[in-house]
Design a protein around this motif. Structure first.
Motif, PDB file in Angstrom:
ATOM      1  N   ALA A 111      61.857  39.950 175.969  1.00  0.00           N
ATOM      2  CA  ALA A 111      62.627  38.835 175.424  1.00  0.00           C
ATOM      3  C   ALA A 111      62.210  38.566 173.984  1.00  0.00           C
ATOM      4  O   ALA A 111      61.128  38.954 173.541  1.00  0.00           O
ATOM      5  CB  ALA A 111      62.402  37.586 176.272  1.00  0.00           C
ATOM      6  N   SER A 112      63.111  37.913 173.233  1.00  0.00           N
ATOM      7  CA  SER A 112      62.780  37.547 171.869  1.00  0.00           C
ATOM      8  C   SER A 112      61.580  36.617 171.869  1.00  0.00           C
ATOM      9  O   SER A 112      61.308  35.924 172.845  1.00  0.00           O
ATOM     10  CB  SER A 112      63.985  36.876 171.200  1.00  0.00           C
ATOM     11  N   ASN A 166      61.583  33.131 173.229  1.00  0.00           N
ATOM     12  CA  ASN A 166      61.820  32.977 174.654  1.00  0.00           C
ATOM     13  C   ASN A 166      60.658  33.483 175.491  1.00  0.00           C
ATOM     14  O   ASN A 166      60.809  33.714 176.691  1.00  0.00           O
ATOM     15  CB  ASN A 166      63.111  33.697 175.067  1.00  0.00           C
ATOM     16  N   HIS A 189      70.735  26.424 182.002  1.00  0.00           N
ATOM     17  CA  HIS A 189      70.063  27.723 181.949  1.00  0.00           C
ATOM     18  C   HIS A 189      69.775  28.152 183.386  1.00  0.00           C
ATOM     19  O   HIS A 189      68.836  27.651 184.004  1.00  0.00           O
ATOM     20  CB  HIS A 189      68.761  27.635 181.161  1.00  0.00           C
ATOM     21  N   ASN A 211      60.168  39.181 183.670  1.00  0.00           N
ATOM     22  CA  ASN A 211      61.389  39.277 182.878  1.00  0.00           C
ATOM     23  C   ASN A 211      62.488  38.508 183.614  1.00  0.00           C
ATOM     24  O   ASN A 211      62.792  38.800 184.776  1.00  0.00           O
ATOM     25  CB  ASN A 211      61.794  40.743 182.682  1.00  0.00           C
ATOM     26  N   PRO A 255      66.371  37.302 183.442  1.00  0.00           N
ATOM     27  CA  PRO A 255      67.733  37.177 182.915  1.00  0.00           C
ATOM     28  C   PRO A 255      68.238  35.759 183.162  1.00  0.00           C
ATOM     29  O   PRO A 255      68.123  35.238 184.275  1.00  0.00           O
ATOM     30  CB  PRO A 255      68.536  38.199 183.715  1.00  0.00           C
ATOM     31  N   VAL A 310      73.356  31.238 180.285  1.00  0.00           N
ATOM     32  CA  VAL A 310      73.379  29.995 179.529  1.00  0.00           C
ATOM     33  C   VAL A 310      74.813  29.466 179.460  1.00  0.00           C
ATOM     34  O   VAL A 310      75.734  30.176 179.054  1.00  0.00           O
ATOM     35  CB  VAL A 310      72.831  30.201 178.107  1.00  0.00           C
ATOM     36  N   LYS A 327      76.844  32.965 178.366  1.00  0.00           N
ATOM     37  CA  LYS A 327      75.974  33.852 177.606  1.00  0.00           C
ATOM     38  C   LYS A 327      74.769  34.284 178.425  1.00  0.00           C
ATOM     39  O   LYS A 327      74.088  33.475 179.040  1.00  0.00           O
ATOM     40  CB  LYS A 327      75.512  33.137 176.333  1.00  0.00           C
ATOM     41  N   GLN A 328      74.477  35.575 178.436  1.00  0.00           N
ATOM     42  CA  GLN A 328      73.318  36.111 179.133  1.00  0.00           C
ATOM     43  C   GLN A 328      72.199  36.335 178.120  1.00  0.00           C
ATOM     44  O   GLN A 328      72.403  36.935 177.071  1.00  0.00           O
ATOM     45  CB  GLN A 328      73.658  37.439 179.822  1.00  0.00           C
ATOM     46  N   THR A 329      71.024  35.809 178.417  1.00  0.00           N
ATOM     47  CA  THR A 329      69.886  36.007 177.533  1.00  0.00           C
ATOM     48  C   THR A 329      68.658  36.321 178.379  1.00  0.00           C
ATOM     49  O   THR A 329      68.725  36.286 179.613  1.00  0.00           O
ATOM     50  CB  THR A 329      69.641  34.766 176.655  1.00  0.00           C
ATOM     51  N   GLN A 330      67.546  36.627 177.721  1.00  0.00           N
ATOM     52  CA  GLN A 330      66.337  37.039 178.429  1.00  0.00           C
ATOM     53  C   GLN A 330      65.189  36.090 178.109  1.00  0.00           C
ATOM     54  O   GLN A 330      65.005  35.677 176.959  1.00  0.00           O
ATOM     55  CB  GLN A 330      65.938  38.466 178.030  1.00  0.00           C
ATOM     56  N   TYR A 331      64.414  35.766 179.135  1.00  0.00           N
ATOM     57  CA  TYR A 331      63.177  35.012 178.963  1.00  0.00           C
ATOM     58  C   TYR A 331      62.029  35.837 179.540  1.00  0.00           C
ATOM     59  O   TYR A 331      62.248  36.720 180.387  1.00  0.00           O
ATOM     60  CB  TYR A 331      63.257  33.661 179.668  1.00  0.00           C
TER      61      TYR A 331
END
Length: 530
Positions: A2-3, A6, A105, A120, A122, A125, A129-133
Motif C-alpha cells: 500500500a502507499s 495507508n 471504508h 494487505n 483491499p 471506498v 474506489k478500490q484502494t489498499q491498506y
C-alpha cells in the motif's frame, strides 16, 4: 504494498463500541503506534448507528456496557439507542479517536504476507474506489452479526399476507403504525422491546411466539441518586460502586441459574405472575422449555412489557403458526390474529470478522476449523485480534478484556524484538471441542458452522468470566500456545520516550471534573504495563 500514507502499525476494523474501546486502549498504552479505524458505514456507533426500530435500547445495563475508562453517568441503567450512540460519539471525540476513523471504508479481504510481516487489506471506498491498506496488526471489531442480511425467516403462509412486512433490522423511517394492528413474530430482546413501544400508538400489538423465553423486570434507574452515601462520597466513587454492583449481581445470578435451575425457574415465575393481567396466564406464555440462562434473559425496564399487556393494547400468542391469510395469522390451536403489519423479529444472522475471509500467503483460513487462543486470537492466523464479547454479560466487558490482553501482548513482543505472533495447536488430538458460545438460542445454533472452536483445556478455553479474563489479560501467561517470529529490520516505535507522557495523561485524566465525575480514566482503569 500500500502507499505510504495507508501503512499503519494497527488497523482497527469497525467503529462501534468495541473499535472505539480498542483504539483507546491502544493509544493510551502504546501512543507511538500508528493506527486507523476503517468503518464501512458513515458514522460511529456500530449497532447503535445502524438499528432504528422504535424503542431500541441496550439489553445489558449501561454501567457495564459502557466504557470502564469513561463511566456512563446517566441515571437510567438501561440506555436507549440515541443516548448510547451519543455517548459513544462524545467519548470518541473527547479522546481524539473520531479523527482516526475513515468512513465508508469497507475492508473486503485480508491477506497476511509472511515475507513483509504485514496484512494487505483491499478496501472499497464509498462503494466505488478500490484502494489498499497495510498493517502489522489488525483488530476485528465488527461485531458478530450480518448488517446486510437478517436471519432467514421460515414462517408458514407468510407469502399469503398482503399487509406490510417489516424486519427490525431494516425499519422503514416513515412507517405509519398508528391505530394499526401489529403482530410481532418472535420472543427475543427485540420483540420484548418493540411491544410496549409500538403499543403506545398502535390499536393492538400481539407478540406471536413459537415458545416463550424468560423475561425479567429491572428498574430503569440504578437508584444511586437516592442513596444517602451520594451526599457524602464523590460522584466518581459512587460510579465505581455502581459498576461493581452491576458486575457482581448479574454474574452471581447467572451462576445461581446454572447451579440451581429449578430454583431459578421458581424465582422467575414468582416475579412474573404478579405482573400479568388476568386474561393472560403464566402457562404457556411465560413457561419456557429450557432453563434460565440457557438462552439470554430479556430485560424490560420498569416492567414496561407487562404494563403494555395490562393496558389491554397488547397480548401474547404462543404456539405454531399454521398458515396466514391476507390479513390474519392462523395458529395451530385455531386462534386467529388480525394484523395490518407483521414484524419478523426472528433473530440475527451471525457473521464473523465482518464477512472477511482472512488468508495467509494467499491460502484462505476456514474460521470454523480453527481454535481460539484465550478467546481472542485464531489458531494459525498471525497478528490478528478477534473481538468477541460475552453472551452472559455485557458485550463491552469481553471486548475490553480482549483489548487489554492484546495490548499487553504487543508490549511483550516489542520488548523482545518480535514482529509476529501466531497461535499454534501442537496436540489437536488431545483437544476436546466445545462451542464458543454456551447458549442454545436459534441464531447461535444456526451459525455453528461459522464459529471458531474452543476446548476444555488452556489456552483454548472459552471466555465466560470477566473477572478471570481481566486477571488473565493483566498478569496471565502471554507465551503458552503462541509462536513468535523476530521482526524484520524496521524502525520500532520508541516506547520509552512516551512513558512519562502516559503517566502525565493518566494523572491528569484521573482528576474529577467540577461536577465530581471522571472526565476520563482513573489510574485504577489504566491497563497493566505488561
Amino acid at each position: 504494498m500500500a502507499s505510504i500514507e495507508n501503512c499503519y502499525d494497527v488497523v482497527i476494523i469497525g467503529a462501534g463500541i468495541s473499535g472505539i474501546n480498542a483504539a483507546y486502549r491502544l493509544q493510551s498504552s502504546l501512543p507511538a503506534y500508528t493506527y486507523t479505524i476503517l468503518e464501512s458505514r458513515g458514522g460511529i456507533g456500530g449497532t447503535w448507528d445502524f438499528w432504528k426500530y422504535p424503542g431500541i435500547r441496550s439489553d445489558s445495563d449501561m454501567h457495564t456496557f459502557g466504557f470502564p475508562w469513561r463511566p456512563w453517568t446517566e441515571q437510567k441503567a438501561i440506555g436507549d439507542g440515541p443516548s448510547i450512540k451519543r455517548y459513544i460519539c462524545d467519548t470518541a471525540a473527547m479522546y481524539g479517536i473520531d479523527k482516526k476513523v475513515q468512513y465508508y471504508h469497507k475492508v473486503t479481504a485480508a491477506d497476511w504476507s509472511s515475507d513483509t510481516q504485514r496484512w494487505n487489506l483491499p478496501v472499497l471506498v464509498n462503494g466505488e474506489k478500490q484502494t489498499q491498506y497495510s498493517a502489522r496488526f489488525i483488530l476485528l471489531c465488527s461485531g458478530y452479526y450480518n448488517y446486510n442480511e437478517p436471519l432467514p425467516t421460515n414462517i408458514a403462509g407468510l407469502e399469503n399476507f398482503n399487509g406490510t412486512i417489516v424486519h427490525p433490522q431494516f425499519w422503514p423511517e416513515k412507517l405509519d403504525y398508528a391505530n394499526k394492528k401489529i403482530a410481532i413474530i418472535g420472543s427475543g430482546a427485540t420483540a420484548v422491546t418493540l411491544l410496549p413501544n409500538l403499543a403506545e400508538q398502535a390499536e393492538r400489538v400481539t407478540m406471536v411466539q413459537r415458545s416463550p423465553g424468560y423475561l425479567i423486570s429491572l428498574p430503569s434507574s440504578s437508584g444511586s441518586d437516592q442513596s444517602l452515601i451520594r451526599r457524602i462520597l464523590p460522584a466518581w466513587f459512587i460510579q465505581k460502586l455502581v459498576r461493581v454492583q452491576f458486575l457482581l449481581v448479574p454474574w452471581l445470578f447467572f451462576l445461581f441459574c446454572r447451579k440451581y435451575p429449578n430454583a431459578a425457574r421458581r424465582v422467575m415465575r414468582k416475579r412474573t405472575e404478579p405482573q400479568l393481567p388476568e386474561n393472560i396466564p403464566h402457562d404457556p406464555h411465560f413457561h419456557p422449555r429450557y432453563n434460565p440462562w440457557e438462552q439470554r434473559l430479556c430485560a424490560c425496564p420498569n416492567g414496561d412489557f407487562f404494563a403494555a399487556l395490562r393496558s389491554g393494547r397488547a397480548g401474547v400468542a404462543t404456539g405454531q403458526i399454521q398458515n396466514m391469510t391476507e390479513r390474519e395469522i392462523v395458529m395451530e390451536d385455531g386462534e386467529r390474529i388480525e394484523a395490518d403489519i407483521i414484524v419478523t423479529a426472528t433473530g440475527l444472522k451471525m457473521q464473523m470478522a465482518g464477512g472477511i475471509a482472512p488468508s495467509v500467503d494467499g491460502q484462505t483460513m476456514r474460521i470454523p476449523d480453527k481454535f481460539l487462543w484465550k478467546g481472542i486470537m485464531l489458531q494459525d492466523l498471525p497478528n490478528c485480534l478477534f473481538v468477541i464479547g460475552y453472551t452472559n454479560a455485557s458485550w463491552t466487558l469481553g471486548a475490553d478484556a480482549a483489548a487489554q490482553h492484546f495490548v499487553r501482548l504487543l508490549k511483550h513482543m516489542q520488548s523482545r524484538g518480535k514482529g509476529v505472533v501466531v497461535p499454534r495447536v501442537t496436540n489437536p488430538e488431545e483437544l476436546r471441542e466445545k462451542p464458543v458460545m454456551n447458549l442454545n438460542s436459534t441464531y447461535i445454533q444456526r451459525a455453528k458452522d461459522q464459529l471458531p472452536k474452543v476446548s476444555d483445556s488452556a489456552p483454548w478455553l472459552p471466555r465466560q468470566n470477566y473477572f478471570a479474563d481481566l486477571i488473565e489479560a493483566k498478569i496471565g501467561d502471554v507465551s503458552a500456545g503462541l509462536e513468535f517470529v523476530d521482526r524484520h529490520n524496521e524502525e520500532e516505535p520508541d516506547q520509552t520516550v512516551v512513558d512519562e507522557k502516559i503517566q502525565n495523561e493518566v494523572e491528569a485524566t484521573a482528576k474529577p471534573a467540577e461536577d465530581g465525575s471522571l472526565k476520563a480514566a482513573s489510574i485504577l482503569d489504566h491497563p497493566a504495563s505488561g
